[in-house]
Design an enzyme around this catalytic site. Structure first.
Site, PDB file in Angstrom:
ATOM      1  N   GLU A 359       0.829  -1.212   0.000  1.00  0.00           N
ATOM      2  CA  GLU A 359       0.000   0.000   0.000  1.00  0.00           C
ATOM      3  C   GLU A 359       0.859   1.256   0.000  1.00  0.00           C
ATOM      4  OE1 GLU A 359      -2.949  -0.309  -0.750  1.00  0.00           O
ATOM      5  OE2 GLU A 359      -3.112  -2.451  -0.376  1.00  0.00           O
ATOM      6  N   HIS A 451      -5.325  -6.421 -11.322  1.00  0.00           N
ATOM      7  CA  HIS A 451      -4.869  -7.442 -10.387  1.00  0.00           C
ATOM      8  C   HIS A 451      -4.657  -8.791 -11.068  1.00  0.00           C
ATOM      9  CE1 HIS A 451      -6.765  -4.551  -7.531  1.00  0.00           C
ATOM     10  NE2 HIS A 451      -5.750  -4.910  -6.775  1.00  0.00           N
TER      11      HIS A 451
END
Length: 539
Positions: A359, A451
C-alpha cells in the site's frame, strides 16, 4: 531527447564556455545550466516551452549533489516567473562524471490569474503570522518574508504569498487552557507560515521539525510477537506517533472510509496497545527504514512527510459480515486497512508487512510516475507494489531463490495468500503475454485486469531476482533489482506507461546503475534485466 540535445551541443560549440573542449572541463552546475538552457530553447523538448503571455521563465540554481544509488550527480533548479520563485517547482538535471547528460526531470508550474505585485507589505505578513489563531506563539524578530507563487491545493488556485520560513514556535498555553486550540500534540520547534500577499490571510502553517521526545514501548502484534516501537506523549497518555520516522497510526472503529472522515482516532495507551495497531505501526516503520536505508528515499513523498495508517475500516458495500472488510488501499493521502475473520476473531490486513509495503508503494507511485489505474498502466501500478511488498517481507535473506514469494500469507482462511509472484497461475494470473487477459475497464472487469495481468510483470521480476549465471550464482543482488525497478518507477515511467515501457526503462535504469562496472559484468547484469522481461513475452 538526450541524443538530440547532445547532437545540438556538438554542432554548436558556442554552447560550451570559451576554452573548454568538452563538458568534462567545466563544473557540473555550468554543464547542467547549459543543458537546461538548450532544453528551454529546443523544439525537441516541448515540456520546457515558455509559458503563455510571453512571461519570463527562468531557473535559479538550488545545488548539486551525488546520487548514491547511481553514482551520478544531479544539479537542481527552482523555477522563477516574473522574478518570483514558484513554490514546489523543481528541475533536476542528471549528469555522469564527465558531465554528459543522463536525463532532465521537471516539476513546473504556470500560475494563472495572479497579480505579481503584492498588496500587503512584508511587515503586515509578519503581523498576520503573529496574530494567527493557531495555538502557537511564534518568535518573528529575525524572520524575512519572501514572495512565492504558491498553489493552494485546498482551494485549487494559485496565490501570491509570503513564505516565512523556520519560525521558532512554542505552545500558547493561554489558548490551550481556554480550550480553543485544536493542537493535538506539542508544536514543532519551527514552522513555515504561508501568508497571502494580497489579502493577508494565513493560508497554511507547515511544521518543519518534531519537538516531541519519543517514548519506547513493547507490545504484541497480530501474530502474538513482541515488538518494540516509538510513540509520543499527549495529554497524559501515549499515542502512536513516531516522530523519528514520521509514522502515525489511527483507529477508525469500523467506520466506512468512503463515507466518514479519515484518519480517525490516534491509537493510545491507555486503554492499551491493540495488536492490530502495533502491527500497522511497526510495519510502517519498517517500510520507512527500508526506503531510507536501501532506496535513499525520505518516506512516501520523498520529503519526510508523515505516513498515516488507519486500521479497523469497513467499506460497508463490500463487507461480507459484521466488522469485516477484506481489503486495504492507499486513498491518495494515507493507508487504509480492513480485517478478515479468523476463527472467532478479526485479523487486520496490516498484520503483514508485505501488505503494508504494497500500500505504501502505491503512495510512492502516486507521488512519482502516477500510473493510471486501468489496463497495463494499472497492472504495472499493482505489480510495482507487489514487487516491493515481497522484497520488504524478505529483508535479511540475501538469496531470493529461498524467499517467500507469496503476498498476504497468513491473512485469508487456511492461510491462503492473495498472490504468488513465483507462480502467478496458482491464483488465476497469467505469467506470459500470450495469456494476457483483455477485460473491460469497469469494477467487474478489475479495471482492465490490474490485479490479473500484473502477474506477467510480477513473473518478470521473479525472473530478475533469481537469474543465475553459468556457474549457478545470482547475477543480480536483491538491492540491485530493487534499485532498477525503483529508478524506473520514480524517474522514467509515466501515467500511461505499458509493459514494454517498463522493459525499456528498467533496462535503461540498469545501464545507469551499472555503468561504472567492468564492461563484462555490466553487460551481464543488463542482459539479466532484459532477459527477465523477454522470458514472459514483454517485447
Amino acid at each position: 531527447m538526450i541524443q538530440e540535445l547532445e547532437q545540438e551541443q556538438a554542432a554548436r560549440p558556442g554552447l560550451r564556455p570559451e576554452g573548454a573542449d568538452s563538458a568534462s572541463e567545466v563544473d557540473p552546475e555550468t554543464a547542467a545550466r547549459r543543458f537546461l538552457d538548450q532544453a528551454v530553447a529546443s523544439a525537441d523538448v516541448p515540456a520546457f516551452t515558455a509559458p503563455s503571455g510571453n512571461r519570463d521563465r527562468q531557473f535559479r540554481t538550488i545545488g548539486t549533489e551525488t546520487v548514491p544509488l547511481t553514482g551520478t550527480r544531479t544539479v537542481k533548479f527552482r523555477q522563477v516567473l516574473d522574478d518570483i520563485p514558484i513554490y514546489g517547482s523543481l528541475v533536476t538535471v542528471e549528469l555522469d562524471d564527465a558531465n554528459s547528460l543522463i536525463g532532465i526531470d521537471a516539476a513546473l508550474g504556470e500560475p494563472q490569474g495572479v497579480d505579481p505585485v503584492a498588496s500587503v507589505s512584508p511587515a503586515a505578513a509578519v503581523e498576520a503570522a503573529a496574530d494567527a489563531p493557531d495555538g502557537y506563539r511564534p518568535t518573528l524578530t529575525s524572520v524575512v518574508p519572501r514572495l512565492n507563487y504558491y498553489y493552494d491545493v485546498k482551494n485549487t488556485r494559485w496565490r501570491l504569498v509570503y513564505i516565512l520560513e523556520d519560525v521558532p514556535v512554542s505552545l500558547d498555553r493561554s489558548v490551550e487552557a481556554s480550550g480553543d486550540s485544536d493542537t493535538a500534540l506539542e508544536p514543532p520547534h519551527f514552522v513555515d507560515y504561508v501568508v497571502d500577499a494580497h489579502d493577508g490571510e494565513v493560508v497554511t502553517i507547515l511544521p518543519r521539525t518534531p519537538s516531541i521526545a519519543p517514548v519506547e514501548q513493547t507490545a504484541v502484534d497480530s501474530f502474538g510477537v513482541k515488538q518494540t516501537f516509538l510513540v509520543s506523549p499527549q495529554a497524559g497518555q501515549l499515542v502512536m506517533v513516531d516522530p523519528e520516522h514520521k509514522v502515525e497510526t489511527y483507529d477508525f472503529a469500523f467506520q466506512d472510509p468512503t463515507v466518514d472522515t479519515l484518519p480517525g482516532r490516534l491509537i493510545s495507551d491507555p486503554p492499551a496497545w491493540t495488536p492490530a495497531g502495533v502491527s500497522a505501526h511497526v510495519n510502517a516503520i519498517a517500510v520507512s527504514e527500508f526506503l531510507r536505508m536501501v532506496l535513499r528515499r525520505d518516506n512516501i513523498d520523498g520529503h519526510g512527510g508523515t505516513m498515516r495508517s488507519t486500521i479497523s475500516c469497513v467499506v460497508l458495500e463490500d463487507s461480507p459480515g459484521p466488522e469485516q472488510w477484506v481489503n486495504a488501499f492507499w486513498n491518495g493521502e494515507q493507508m487504509v486497512y480492513g480485517q478478515v475473520l479468523r476463527g472467532n476473531g478479526l485479523r487486520s490486513l496490516s498484520a503483514n508487512v508485505d501488505v503494508v509495503a504494497h500500500e505504501m508503494f502505491h503512495g510512492i507511485t502516486d507521488h512519482t510516475a502516477r500510473l493510471e489505474y486501468a489496463f497495463q498502466p494499472g497492472a504495472l501500478n499493482e505489480s510495482m507494489s507487489d514487487i516491493f511488498g515481497v522484497y520488504v517481507s524478505n529483508l535479511g535473506n540475501p538469496d531470493p531463490r529461498h524467499w517467500g514469494w507469496e503476498l498476504g500469507e497468513n491473512l485469508l482462511p487456511g492461510d491462503e495468500p492473495f498472490r504468488d509472484l513465483s507462480d502467478p497461475p496458482r491464483f488465476g494470473q497469467p505469467d506470459h503475454m500470450r495469456d494476457f487477459k483483455v477485460l473491460p475497464d469497469t469494477r467487474k472487469g478489475d479495471w482492465g485486469g490490474v490485479h490479473v495481468n500484473s502477474g506477467i510483470h510480477n513473473k518478470a521480476a521473479f525472473n530478475m531476482f533469481t537469474a543465475e549465471d553459468n556457474a549457478g550464482n545470482l547475477v543480480l543482488a536483491p538491492d540491485e533489482v530493487a534499485a532498477v525497478f525503483y529508478l524506473a518507477l520514480t524517474q522514467r515511467l509515466s501515467r500511461t506507461s505499458q509493459f514494454a515501457d517498463s522493459r525499456r526503462f528498467t533496462v535503461s535504469s540498469a545501464r545507469s546503475l551499472f555503468r561504472l562496472l567492468p564492461p563484462d559484468e555490466r553487460d551481464r547484469k543488463v542482459a539479466a534485466v532484459d532477459g527477465a522481461f523477454a522470458a514472459v513475452g514483454i517485447v
